[in-house]
Design an enzyme around this catalytic site. Structure first.
Site, PDB file in Angstrom:
ATOM      1  N   HIS A  89       0.697  -1.198  -0.129  1.00 59.88           N
ATOM      2  CA  HIS A  89      -0.095   0.097   0.026  1.00 59.88           C
ATOM      3  C   HIS A  89       1.043   1.373   0.062  1.00 59.88           C
ATOM      4  O   HIS A  89       0.058   2.368  -0.112  1.00 59.88           O
ATOM      5  CB  HIS A  89      -0.706  -0.066   1.329  1.00 59.88           C
ATOM      6  CG  HIS A  89      -1.931  -1.166   1.327  1.00 59.88           C
ATOM      7  ND1 HIS A  89      -2.732  -1.378   0.189  1.00 59.88           N
ATOM      8  CD2 HIS A  89      -2.237  -1.803   2.246  1.00 59.88           C
ATOM      9  CE1 HIS A  89      -3.409  -2.367   0.635  1.00 59.88           C
ATOM     10  NE2 HIS A  89      -3.333  -2.733   1.710  1.00 59.88           N
ATOM     11  N   ASP A 116      -2.577 -11.059  -1.642  1.00 61.63           N
ATOM     12  CA  ASP A 116      -3.445 -10.561  -0.284  1.00 61.63           C
ATOM     13  C   ASP A 116      -4.814 -10.226  -0.650  1.00 61.63           C
ATOM     14  O   ASP A 116      -5.261  -9.723  -1.711  1.00 61.63           O
ATOM     15  CB  ASP A 116      -2.589  -9.403  -0.064  1.00 61.63           C
ATOM     16  CG  ASP A 116      -3.082  -8.728   1.373  1.00 61.63           C
ATOM     17  OD1 ASP A 116      -2.274  -8.848   2.269  1.00 61.63           O
ATOM     18  OD2 ASP A 116      -3.909  -7.811   1.467  1.00 61.63           O
ATOM     19  N   HIS A 132      -6.134  -7.513  -0.151  1.00 64.83           N
ATOM     20  CA  HIS A 132      -6.380  -6.165  -0.528  1.00 64.83           C
ATOM     21  C   HIS A 132      -5.633  -5.807  -1.734  1.00 64.83           C
ATOM     22  O   HIS A 132      -4.375  -6.397  -1.733  1.00 64.83           O
ATOM     23  CB  HIS A 132      -6.133  -5.198   0.844  1.00 64.83           C
ATOM     24  CG  HIS A 132      -6.614  -5.529   1.926  1.00 64.83           C
ATOM     25  ND1 HIS A 132      -6.205  -6.466   2.839  1.00 64.83           N
ATOM     26  CD2 HIS A 132      -7.968  -4.962   2.511  1.00 64.83           C
ATOM     27  CE1 HIS A 132      -7.024  -6.515   4.074  1.00 64.83           C
ATOM     28  NE2 HIS A 132      -8.053  -5.621   3.599  1.00 64.83           N
ATOM     29  N   ASP A 188      -4.432 -12.567   4.538  1.00 69.44           N
ATOM     30  CA  ASP A 188      -5.727 -12.159   5.243  1.00 69.44           C
ATOM     31  C   ASP A 188      -6.785 -12.625   4.544  1.00 69.44           C
ATOM     32  O   ASP A 188      -8.021 -12.053   4.744  1.00 69.44           O
ATOM     33  CB  ASP A 188      -5.502 -10.455   5.481  1.00 69.44           C
ATOM     34  CG  ASP A 188      -5.146  -9.943   4.283  1.00 69.44           C
ATOM     35  OD1 ASP A 188      -4.822 -10.470   3.057  1.00 69.44           O
ATOM     36  OD2 ASP A 188      -4.775  -8.635   4.446  1.00 69.44           O
TER      37      ASP A 188
HETATM   38 ZN   LIG Z   1      -4.183  -7.019   3.117  1.00 75.26          ZN
END
Ligand SMILES: [Zn+2]
Length: 327
Positions: free
Chosen positions: A134, A170, A172, A257
């Protein structure tokens, strides 16, 4: 290519220092539980080095400047020096050790990439934190400060002069990684993730620009996707981008996650699903990249699920079975 080469599992005590505060999901214990479950090794299939070497801070910062603005790097240092606070967004809490941990994480990535380029290793799992994907050129986000995965990709491409593909399973989307390589024809980015959801990027029509057109492939999935949906989407996108770029190595943003027990992710990928995702990475690496994989820890916040999935991931990376490439 049929030989089984060991996976190098590496970490460094400096990545444990960053402390976003009591109760924060991104804790140093995440690294500890992974190293504890992997430490016994498995008949030479992998080795664990908890004190892996990192380059000097000067050398790491020299490479970080390819990824981040110098002003931003100095801002991370300054906020760390001030002590406890936060950077850019409230989820990026900072402690006095944050800058040191983030530099060490990038240093582990840099050394792994150099070792891969110099044929000192073919496969590695780097257990680092803070996570990477990120972090943007000029801002921290989603528990990430410096983009260590981008460091690894730049070093491998710069050293070998051949393309790489970054794959991100992941839960995200890796907004920072995608943005950095969006116009690059020599670095692919493949992501399967929850959408809509944090960080809000990663739609299917984000496919790169200029020389990078077609080298980014996003598979946004609504919350609740199970193994069959999540893994099939990942495999399809990975195959598409890898066959297009014919990479010299696969680089993994390995977040766990998407597991149903995760307190943050909203997906339903089981441990069998993580085995399938990891097997797809290994098979693709055997098909296109002489089996070369550099994998880096991203998310995963249920410690038991994280430990189990990380072990499964390393088991699959350690699989030297070239026949998987034909599966
Ligand atoms: Zn994540």
């Amino acid at each position: 290519m049929a030989e089984t080469s060991p996976v190098f599992v590496r970490s460094n005590p400096r990545v444990l220092g960053h402390d976003p505060g009591l109760g924060h999901p991104e804790s140093a214990q995440r690294v500890q539980v992974i190293l504890d479950v992997l430490e016994p090794g498995a008949a030479g299939r992998w080795t664990v080095d908890r004190q892996a070497a990192v380059p000097t801070d000067e050398d790491v910062l020299g490479v970080l400047k390819w990824i981040h603005d110098e002003d931003y790097i100095e801002r991370v240092r300054a906020v760390s020096n001030e002590g406890h606070g936060w950077l850019d967004t409230h989820d990026c809490r900072v402690s006095p050790e944050t800058f040191d941990s983030a530099v060490a994480a990038a240093g582990l990535a840099m050394n792994a990439a150099l070792d891969l380029a110099n044929r000192r290793l073919d496969r590695a799992f780097i257990v680092l934190r803070p996570p990477s994907h990120h972090a943007e050129r000029d801002s921290a986000r989603g528990y990430c400060f410096f983009n260590s995965v981008a460091v690894a990709a730049e070093v491998v491409v710069g050293s070998l002069g051949e393309p790489v593909v970054i794959v991100d399973f992941d839960a995200h989307h890796g907004n920072g990684t995608q943005k950095h390589f969006f116009d690059r024809g020599d670095v692919g980015y493949v992501s399967v993730h929850t959408y809509p959801g944090f960080p809000g990027t990663g739609t299917a029509d984000e496919i790169g620009v200029g020389e990078g057109l077609g080298t980014t492939r996003n598979m946004p999935l609504v919350a609740g996707a199970d193994d069959s949906i999540y893994c099939a989407a990942f495999e399809e996108a990975l195959d598409e981008v890898a066959s297009r770029l014919r990479p010299a190595a696969i680089i993994v943003s390995a977040g766990f996650d998407a597991h149903p027990s995760d307190p943050i992710g909203a997906m339903r990928v089981s441990e069998a699903g993580f085995r399938r995702l990891s097997a797809a990475v290994t098979a693709t690496a055997h098909r296109w990249a002489s089996g070369r994989v550099l994998s880096f820890l991203e998310g995963g916040f249920d410690r038991q699920a994280l430990a189990n999935c990380a072990r499964i991931h390393v088991e699959e990376l350690a699989s030297g079975d070239a026949e998987k490439a034909d599966a």
